[in-house]
Every structure is written in C-alpha cells, then in structure tokens.
Design a protein around this motif. Structure first.
Motif, PDB file in Angstrom:
ATOM      1  N   LEU A  85       0.808  -1.222   0.000  1.00 47.15           N
ATOM      2  CA  LEU A  85       0.000   0.000   0.000  1.00 47.15           C
ATOM      3  C   LEU A  85       0.840   1.270   0.000  1.00 47.15           C
ATOM      4  CD1 LEU A  85      -2.815  -1.128   2.456  1.00 47.15           C
ATOM      5  CD2 LEU A  85      -2.900  -0.999  -0.038  1.00 47.15           C
ATOM      6  N   SER A  86       2.136   1.151   0.267  1.00 50.27           N
ATOM      7  CA  SER A  86       2.994   2.335   0.239  1.00 50.27           C
ATOM      8  C   SER A  86       3.224   2.832  -1.191  1.00 50.27           C
ATOM      9  CB  SER A  86       4.334   2.028   0.909  1.00 50.27           C
ATOM     10  OG  SER A  86       5.074   1.098   0.136  1.00 50.27           O
ATOM     11  N   ARG A  87       2.826   2.066  -2.175  1.00 53.24           N
ATOM     12  CA  ARG A  87       3.009   2.453  -3.576  1.00 53.24           C
ATOM     13  C   ARG A  87       1.881   3.352  -4.092  1.00 53.24           C
ATOM     14  NH1 ARG A  87       6.582  -1.239  -6.649  1.00 53.24           N
ATOM     15  NH2 ARG A  87       5.693  -0.020  -8.326  1.00 53.24           N
ATOM     16  N   TYR A  88       0.907   3.651  -3.217  1.00 47.66           N
ATOM     17  CA  TYR A  88      -0.269   4.393  -3.665  1.00 47.66           C
ATOM     18  C   TYR A  88      -0.439   5.690  -2.894  1.00 47.66           C
ATOM     19  CZ  TYR A  88      -1.126  -0.177  -5.575  1.00 47.66           C
ATOM     20  OH  TYR A  88      -0.979  -1.361  -6.252  1.00 47.66           O
ATOM     21  N   ASP A  89      -0.912   6.700  -3.607  1.00 49.04           N
ATOM     22  CA  ASP A  89      -1.334   7.955  -2.976  1.00 49.04           C
ATOM     23  C   ASP A  89      -2.829   7.832  -2.723  1.00 49.04           C
ATOM     24  OD1 ASP A  89       1.066   9.446  -2.934  1.00 49.04           O
ATOM     25  OD2 ASP A  89       0.855   9.906  -5.065  1.00 49.04           O
ATOM     26  N   TYR A  90      -3.247   8.297  -1.554  1.00 45.01           N
ATOM     27  CA  TYR A  90      -4.658   8.191  -1.185  1.00 45.01           C
ATOM     28  C   TYR A  90      -5.141   9.522  -0.623  1.00 45.01           C
ATOM     29  CZ  TYR A  90      -8.833   6.866   1.397  1.00 45.01           C
ATOM     30  OH  TYR A  90     -10.103   6.814   1.877  1.00 45.01           O
ATOM     31  N   ASN A  91      -6.324   9.935  -1.062  1.00 43.67           N
ATOM     32  CA  ASN A  91      -6.953  11.161  -0.561  1.00 43.67           C
ATOM     33  C   ASN A  91      -8.206  10.746   0.210  1.00 43.67           C
ATOM     34  OD1 ASN A  91      -8.258  13.552  -0.106  1.00 43.67           O
ATOM     35  ND2 ASN A  91      -7.985  14.330  -2.175  1.00 43.67           N
ATOM     36  N   PRO A  92      -8.195  10.796   1.538  1.00 43.92           N
ATOM     37  CA  PRO A  92      -9.331  10.343   2.322  1.00 43.92           C
ATOM     38  C   PRO A  92     -10.579  11.235   2.200  1.00 43.92           C
ATOM     39  CG  PRO A  92      -7.632  11.212   3.770  1.00 43.92           C
ATOM     40  CD  PRO A  92      -7.075  11.214   2.385  1.00 43.92           C
ATOM     41  N   SER A  93     -10.420  12.450   1.697  1.00 46.82           N
ATOM     42  CA  SER A  93     -11.602  13.323   1.590  1.00 46.82           C
ATOM     43  C   SER A  93     -12.508  12.900   0.440  1.00 46.82           C
ATOM     44  CB  SER A  93     -11.168  14.774   1.419  1.00 46.82           C
ATOM     45  OG  SER A  93     -10.462  14.950   0.208  1.00 46.82           O
ATOM     46  N   ASP A  94     -11.936  12.339  -0.645  1.00 50.09           N
ATOM     47  CA  ASP A  94     -12.796  11.918  -1.757  1.00 50.09           C
ATOM     48  C   ASP A  94     -12.567  10.452  -2.164  1.00 50.09           C
ATOM     49  OD1 ASP A  94     -10.352  12.068  -3.020  1.00 50.09           O
ATOM     50  OD2 ASP A  94     -10.973  13.554  -4.508  1.00 50.09           O
ATOM     51  N   GLY A  95     -11.666   9.763  -1.481  1.00 46.70           N
ATOM     52  CA  GLY A  95     -11.464   8.333  -1.731  1.00 46.70           C
ATOM     53  C   GLY A  95     -10.665   8.011  -2.982  1.00 46.70           C
ATOM     54  N   THR A  96      -9.984   8.980  -3.567  1.00 46.67           N
ATOM     55  CA  THR A  96      -9.216   8.682  -4.784  1.00 46.67           C
ATOM     56  C   THR A  96      -7.894   8.003  -4.437  1.00 46.67           C
ATOM     57  OG1 THR A  96      -8.243  10.888  -4.780  1.00 46.67           O
ATOM     58  CG2 THR A  96     -10.194  10.567  -6.134  1.00 46.67           C
ATOM     59  N   VAL A  97      -7.562   7.038  -5.243  1.00 46.65           N
ATOM     60  CA  VAL A  97      -6.327   6.282  -5.088  1.00 46.65           C
ATOM     61  C   VAL A  97      -5.581   6.324  -6.425  1.00 46.65           C
ATOM     62  CG1 VAL A  97      -5.310   4.037  -4.529  1.00 46.65           C
ATOM     63  CG2 VAL A  97      -7.475   4.699  -3.507  1.00 46.65           C
ATOM     64  N   SER A  98      -4.280   6.582  -6.355  1.00 47.76           N
ATOM     65  CA  SER A  98      -3.467   6.599  -7.584  1.00 47.76           C
ATOM     66  C   SER A  98      -2.087   6.046  -7.275  1.00 47.76           C
ATOM     67  CB  SER A  98      -3.359   8.019  -8.137  1.00 47.76           C
ATOM     68  OG  SER A  98      -2.747   8.870  -7.196  1.00 47.76           O
ATOM     69  N   LEU A  99      -1.395   5.634  -8.315  1.00 43.15           N
ATOM     70  CA  LEU A  99      -0.020   5.162  -8.153  1.00 43.15           C
ATOM     71  C   LEU A  99       0.876   6.345  -7.870  1.00 43.15           C
ATOM     72  CD1 LEU A  99       0.367   2.609 -11.069  1.00 43.15           C
ATOM     73  CD2 LEU A  99       0.554   2.111  -8.649  1.00 43.15           C
ATOM     74  N   LYS A 100       1.813   6.162  -6.943  1.00 43.67           N
ATOM     75  CA  LYS A 100       2.789   7.221  -6.691  1.00 43.67           C
ATOM     76  C   LYS A 100       3.709   7.333  -7.902  1.00 43.67           C
ATOM     77  CE  LYS A 100       2.972   7.064  -1.690  1.00 43.67           C
ATOM     78  NZ  LYS A 100       3.783   6.814  -0.505  1.00 43.67           N
ATOM     79  N   GLN A 101       4.086   8.543  -8.161  1.00 49.42           N
ATOM     80  CA  GLN A 101       4.966   8.790  -9.320  1.00 49.42           C
ATOM     81  C   GLN A 101       6.394   8.523  -8.998  1.00 49.42           C
ATOM     82  OE1 GLN A 101       3.771   9.276 -12.319  1.00 49.42           O
ATOM     83  NE2 GLN A 101       1.721   9.256 -11.514  1.00 49.42           N
TER      84      GLN A 101
END
Length: 101
Positions: A85-101
């Motif tokens: 899970l450390s490979r992902y960026d997460y925004n808890p306000s809107d639930g978006t998940v993306s790969l870290k660059q």
C-alpha cells in the motif's frame, strides 16, 4: 537488352544497399531486450490490477461504513494477497487512489 538488364540489376543492388544501412543486431541482445520488455509490461499490468483492487476495496469500505477510510491500512483486510500500500497515494476526503509517481 543485356545493358538494360545490367543497369536494372545494379539499380536494385544499390537500392538494397541503401535500404540496409542498419548493422545486424545481436540475437542474444535482442532476446534479452525482449525479456526485459515483457517483464516490465507484466509489472505494469500487476500494478494496474492492484490499483483497481485497492480502489474497489475503498469503495467497499465506503459502502459498509458510509465514509471513506482514514488511510489505506483500513482496507488492507479487504485485499487479497500482499499488496504494498505504500506504492499508492490516497486522498481520504474523496477516496481517490493513484499510483505514486
């Protein structure tokens, strides 16, 4: 007739020589490059599959708890296998998940 045939043969040979200015490649090197390329494509496919799984886990958490998780550790139990899970960026306000660059 012989002269025009000779000119035709010389013309074709010249064109072939111009078209073939690339050096012959090393078959072993080409095979290695192909293997590395396939490995990288497989890694990318795995990362995209894991990203999709993490996004679905976040959506399932929201459906169950009526809110987005505070962090991705909260959805770890919803994921199959060992997803880093450390490979992902997460925004808890809107639930978006993306790969870290």
């Amino acid at each position: 007739m012989k002269r025009s045939f000779a000119i035709l043969v010389i013309s074709i040979a010249s064109l072939c020589m111009l078209a073939c200015d690339q050096k012959p490649k090393n078959p072993v090197s080409e095979y290695g490059d192909s293997l590395v390329s396939s490995y990288r494509k497989g890694q990318q496919a795995g990362e995209m599959a894991n990203l999709d799984a993490v996004r679905k886990a976040v959506a399932a958490y929201r459906a169950s708890h009526d809110k987005y998780p505070e962090n991705l550790d909260a959805v770890k139990e919803l994921l199959r296998g060992d997803v880093d899970l450390s490979r992902y960026d997460y925004n808890p306000s809107d639930g978006t998940v993306s790969l870290k660059q």
